[in-house]
Design an enzyme around this catalytic site. Structure first.
Site, PDB file in Angstrom:
ATOM      1  N   ARG A 185      38.817  -9.257  43.391  1.00  0.00           N
ATOM      2  CA  ARG A 185      37.597  -8.647  42.806  1.00  0.00           C
ATOM      3  C   ARG A 185      36.905  -7.665  43.760  1.00  0.00           C
ATOM      4  O   ARG A 185      35.686  -7.504  43.729  1.00  0.00           O
ATOM      5  CB  ARG A 185      36.585  -9.723  42.365  1.00  0.00           C
ATOM      6  N   SER A 236      32.198 -14.385  34.115  1.00  0.00           N
ATOM      7  CA  SER A 236      32.001 -15.359  35.199  1.00  0.00           C
ATOM      8  C   SER A 236      30.964 -14.809  36.157  1.00  0.00           C
ATOM      9  O   SER A 236      31.087 -13.681  36.623  1.00  0.00           O
ATOM     10  CB  SER A 236      33.299 -15.566  35.979  1.00  0.00           C
ATOM     11  N   GLU A 308      29.304 -12.580  41.480  1.00  0.00           N
ATOM     12  CA  GLU A 308      30.252 -11.504  41.169  1.00  0.00           C
ATOM     13  C   GLU A 308      29.536 -10.386  40.402  1.00  0.00           C
ATOM     14  O   GLU A 308      29.896  -9.211  40.473  1.00  0.00           O
ATOM     15  CB  GLU A 308      31.389 -12.080  40.317  1.00  0.00           C
TER      16      GLU A 308
HETATM   17  C1  LIG Z   1      32.937 -11.998  28.117  1.00  0.00           C
HETATM   18  C2  LIG Z   1      33.338 -11.379  29.438  1.00  0.00           C
HETATM   19  C3  LIG Z   1      34.574 -11.665  29.984  1.00  0.00           C
HETATM   20  C4  LIG Z   1      34.953 -11.105  31.207  1.00  0.00           C
HETATM   21  N1  LIG Z   1      36.177 -11.407  31.709  1.00  0.00           N
HETATM   22  C5  LIG Z   1      36.560 -10.876  32.886  1.00  0.00           C
HETATM   23  C6  LIG Z   1      37.843 -11.179  33.437  1.00  0.00           C
HETATM   24  O1  LIG Z   1      38.646 -11.895  32.853  1.00  0.00           O
HETATM   25  N2  LIG Z   1      38.165 -10.635  34.634  1.00  0.00           N
HETATM   26  C7  LIG Z   1      37.309  -9.812  35.317  1.00  0.00           C
HETATM   27  O2  LIG Z   1      37.668  -9.347  36.404  1.00  0.00           O
HETATM   28  N3  LIG Z   1      36.086  -9.499  34.810  1.00  0.00           N
HETATM   29  C8  LIG Z   1      35.697 -10.002  33.626  1.00  0.00           C
HETATM   30  N4  LIG Z   1      34.462  -9.695  33.115  1.00  0.00           N
HETATM   31  C9  LIG Z   1      33.544  -8.820  33.897  1.00  0.00           C
HETATM   32  C10 LIG Z   1      33.664  -7.316  33.566  1.00  0.00           C
HETATM   33  O3  LIG Z   1      34.140  -7.120  32.242  1.00  0.00           O
HETATM   34  C11 LIG Z   1      34.568  -6.570  34.545  1.00  0.00           C
HETATM   35  O4  LIG Z   1      34.087  -6.665  35.870  1.00  0.00           O
HETATM   36  C12 LIG Z   1      34.699  -5.082  34.166  1.00  0.00           C
HETATM   37  O5  LIG Z   1      35.717  -4.516  34.935  1.00  0.00           O
HETATM   38  C13 LIG Z   1      33.412  -4.277  34.380  1.00  0.00           C
HETATM   39  O6  LIG Z   1      33.586  -3.013  33.760  1.00  0.00           O
HETATM   40  P1  LIG Z   1      32.334  -2.210  33.165  1.00  0.00           P
HETATM   41  O7  LIG Z   1      32.809  -0.907  32.662  1.00  0.00           O
HETATM   42  O8  LIG Z   1      31.601  -3.053  32.191  1.00  0.00           O
HETATM   43  O9  LIG Z   1      31.486  -2.003  34.482  1.00  0.00           O
HETATM   44  P2  LIG Z   1      29.905  -2.103  34.637  1.00  0.00           P
HETATM   45  O10 LIG Z   1      29.491  -3.517  34.409  1.00  0.00           O
HETATM   46  O11 LIG Z   1      29.245  -1.056  33.834  1.00  0.00           O
HETATM   47  O12 LIG Z   1      29.769  -1.765  36.189  1.00  0.00           O
HETATM   48  C14 LIG Z   1      30.269  -2.673  37.164  1.00  0.00           C
HETATM   49  C15 LIG Z   1      30.162  -2.001  38.539  1.00  0.00           C
HETATM   50  O13 LIG Z   1      31.062  -0.905  38.594  1.00  0.00           O
HETATM   51  C16 LIG Z   1      30.358   0.314  38.881  1.00  0.00           C
HETATM   52  N5  LIG Z   1      31.010   1.387  38.115  1.00  0.00           N
HETATM   53  C17 LIG Z   1      31.321   1.397  36.792  1.00  0.00           C
HETATM   54  N6  LIG Z   1      31.960   2.545  36.481  1.00  0.00           N
HETATM   55  C18 LIG Z   1      32.044   3.269  37.619  1.00  0.00           C
HETATM   56  C19 LIG Z   1      32.585   4.547  37.944  1.00  0.00           C
HETATM   57  N7  LIG Z   1      33.163   5.334  37.030  1.00  0.00           N
HETATM   58  N8  LIG Z   1      32.500   4.978  39.225  1.00  0.00           N
HETATM   59  C20 LIG Z   1      31.909   4.214  40.180  1.00  0.00           C
HETATM   60  N9  LIG Z   1      31.361   2.996  39.927  1.00  0.00           N
HETATM   61  C21 LIG Z   1      31.434   2.537  38.661  1.00  0.00           C
HETATM   62  C22 LIG Z   1      28.930   0.059  38.441  1.00  0.00           C
HETATM   63  O14 LIG Z   1      28.023   0.917  39.122  1.00  0.00           O
HETATM   64  C23 LIG Z   1      28.775  -1.407  38.817  1.00  0.00           C
HETATM   65  O15 LIG Z   1      28.531  -1.524  40.195  1.00  0.00           O
HETATM   66  C24 LIG Z   1      34.060 -10.236  31.894  1.00  0.00           C
HETATM   67  C25 LIG Z   1      32.817  -9.934  31.324  1.00  0.00           C
HETATM   68  C26 LIG Z   1      32.457 -10.493  30.107  1.00  0.00           C
HETATM   69  C27 LIG Z   1      31.127 -10.135  29.502  1.00  0.00           C
END
Ligand SMILES: Cc1cc2nc3c(=O)[nH]c(=O)nc-3n(C[C@H](O)[C@H](O)[C@H](O)COP(=O)(O)OP(=O)(O)OC[C@H]3O[C@@H](n4cnc5c(N)ncnc54)[C@H](O)[C@@H]3O)c2cc1C
Length: 322
Positions: A185, A236, A308
């Site tokens: 992660r 998580s 996380e």
């Molecule tokens: C129901 C559920 C299940 C999930 N299951 C998993 C799982 O199985 N495994 C897992 O690893 N995660 C899981 N997650 C967490 C999440 O989906 C992941 O971490 C995902 O990769 C985040 O992507 P996002 O686009 O939503 O990022 P955001 O939440 O919008 O941003 C996360 C971080 O990334 C940064 N960021 C986003 N885009 C960029 C960019 N283009 N450039 C620079 N920085 C950027 C943001 O500033 C922030 O710091 C889950 C979440 C939920 C709600």
């Protein structure tokens, strides 16, 4: 004039669409967060780069947050005191074959992992590699930054390269897989919050449709069975502890905290590693519940749980467990 007002005038002059006081509650899977001073949703990579140029030349000091699908973020109840750039419209995807014949998908940072996974099934032959990611509700950008993973795989296994821009100097960099410094992660992007990921290329392998689709369906079914998808959450909340064979859900459950609530925030009955919003949770409820769980687990097991989820403070700075 307030920094964000100056920025708003410059964005208007450049013809970049934005909203004022848009609720971040509507942009995150936790469904929590007050208004952003400015929320901009660029439709092209050029617009994203232009927006960053304007931010830099007008007011590099105004807090800036890059938001994907908001599935790993907790914004404060009083909102964000600056510019939020939401990437979710940057979804262009192209398929090409690398010189050695490997099929690759190059996609904009806002491409949803679910859509990329569907594209893998739709290709002929189907593409294997992203089966693990089909149920992760994030964008490609957020997933590379977080090295998102599940079902024994992670982004580190499929990223060939990513292209980013320095928000403070406008420099474009291309990072190879090795330069991402991927670990559990973690990626180099977390050490360089000034880098904005623009697009990434994934290296996949040819497979057959039934095999890829079956693996994705199995992974989605496992999520429906084990995760509280019926409530808003950020997945998580805590990182897996360093100790082998120690699982956060089990620790929290053994502390008797399943179903424990503070305000509208609840430790999920279904998966104690999740905190869910039961309808009216505030960011403060979630933060207090996180602290309560951390304290209980530390007291009972001497294990320090790290967050996380990316927690945004009221001054616009972010916290993430180290
Ligand atoms: C129901 C559920 C299940 C999930 N299951 C998993 C799982 O199985 N495994 C897992 O690893 N995660 C899981 N997650 C967490 C999440 O989906 C992941 O971490 C995902 O990769 C985040 O992507 P996002 O686009 O939503 O990022 P955001 O939440 O919008 O941003 C996360 C971080 O990334 C940064 N960021 C986003 N885009 C960029 C960019 N283009 N450039 C620079 N920085 C950027 C943001 O500033 C922030 O710091 C889950 C979440 C939920 C709600």
């Amino acid at each position: 004039m307030m920094p964000s007002s100056r920025l708003a005038r410059a964005l208007t002059a450049a013809g970049i669409p934005f909203e004022t006081s848009a609720l971040l509650h509507d942009c995150t899977t936790f469904r929590i967060g007050g208004p952003a001073d400015l929320l901009c949703r660029p439709h092209t990579q050029e617009q994203l780069v232009r927006t960053l140029d304007i931010w830099r030349t007008n007011d590099g000091d105004c807090p800036l947050f890059i938001l994907g699908r908001g599935s790993n973020v907790l914004f404060p109840d009083n909102g964000f005191p600056g510019l939020v750039i939401c990437t979710r419209d940057l979804q262009e995807v192209s398929l090409f074959h690398a010189r050695e014949g490997t099929p690759c998908l190059r996609a904009g940072c806002g491409a949803a992992l679910a859509a990329l996974s569907r594209r893998c099934v739709a290709e002929a032959p189907a593409l294997s590699g992203l089966e693990f990611a089909c149920g992760i509700p994030g964008t490609l950008g957020g997933a590379v930054v977080m090295n998102a993973g599940a079902h024994q795989s992670e982004m580190a296994n499929v990223v060939r390269e990513s292209v980013c821009i320095g928000r403070t100097d406008g420099r474009i960099l291309t990072l190879s897989n090795a330069q991402h410094g991927f670990s559990y992660r973690r990626s180099v992007y977390q050490l360089h919050p000034e880098w904005v990921l623009l697009n990434a290329t994934l290296e996949l392998s040819p497979s057959d449709t039934v095999t890829v689709r079956t693996a994705m369906e199995r992974n989605l079914a496992s999520r429906r069975k084990n995760q509280p998808l019926e409530y808003p959450s950020a997945g998580s909340v805590f990182r897996r502890p360093a100790q082998p064979d120690v699982y956060v859900g089990r620790l929290v459950e053994d502390c008797g905290l399943k179903g424990f609530r503070i305000g509208g925030a609840e430790v999920s009955e279904k998966h104690a590693g999740f905190i869910v919003n039961r309808g009216d949770a505030t960011a403060d409820d979630v933060r207090r519940l996180i602290a309560h769980v951390q304290e209980a687990v530390l007291r009972a097991y001497g294990i320090e749980l790290k967050c996380e989820v990316c927690i945004v403070r009221e001054d616009g700075r972010t916290e993430r467990g180290e």
